[in-house]
Design a protein around this motif. Structure first.
Motif: not given
Length: 213
Positions: A147-150, A183-186, A194-195
């Motif tokens: 998943d990529a969560v904003i 900014l974006v995490e998984t 953080p990705i």
């Protein structure tokens, strides 16, 4: 989605005065040391009408830091994986940071210059290849769905982008500076948390790192 993602990332690093001039953004692309799908990558760059770019490839790419690079390029995009750099080129890079430039780091550029702390600080992270403490070593895994969560929905990079799922390579046990803005995490347990992150080094010098590659 990935193309839009990267495009928004490097746009954040560009001084607003560039857009006011209604000219194409000038971007230097540094590659070498790691294979990638050149056709797909450069097709993506070619699809952006608002930029013009030039590629420099290792082992000679670092010579660009001997020039007045800040006067020739608005943004430098690192899509390389390289370790060797001499003191002259280090000083050139440090001068670039002082003068101001947008920097975008993609995927395996996180591995660059393991022995150069200044580079790691500018990027805001590092994939650790060697350590006396084996528990500190980074790792990777191919073909993972995650998943990529904003986490910063109003930030210029991520504004308008919703959470999404992606099938890609993950990096684990990576050093990430406490000074970056995530900014974006998984939530994937084997991945770095953080990705995508950004960091303002000084006014006029901003960096963005995008892990999905």
């Amino acid at each position: 989605m990935k193309a839009l993602y990267v495009f928004l990332a490097w746009m954040l690093t560009i001084p607003f005065s560039v857009f006011a001039q209604e000219e194409k953004v000038s971007m230097l692309v540094i590659t070498g040391g790691h294979d990638f799908d050149r056709t797909a990558f450069f097709n993506m760059l070619n699809s952006f009408e608002g930029i013009r770019y030039q590629e420099k490839t290792h082992p000679t790419a670092n010579a660009i830091f001997e020039t007045e690079i800040s006067e020739n390029y608005d943004v430098i995009l690192f899509y390389d994986s390289w370790q060797e750099i001499d003191e002259q080129h280090k000083k050139g890079f440090e001068e670039l940071i002082r003068k101001g430039c947008g920097l975008v780091f993609l995927h395996h550029s996180l591995v660059n210059y393991q022995a150069w702390d200044f580079y790691k600080d500018v990027m805001g992270g590092s994939y650790i290849l060697a350590s006396d403490d084996k528990s500190r070593l980074s790792n990777y895994k191919h073909d993972v769905s995650f998943d990529a969560v904003i986490v910063e929905k109003d930030h210029p990079i991520t504004k308008g982008i919703s959470d999404f799922s992606i099938f890609d390579e993950i990096y684990g046990n990576v050093w990430v500076s406490t000074k970056v803005q995530s900014l974006v995490e998984t939530s994937h347990t084997a991945s770095m948390n953080p990705i995508v992150w950004c960091k303002e080094i000084k006014p006029g010098t901003r960096t963005v790192y995008v892990q999905p590659g």
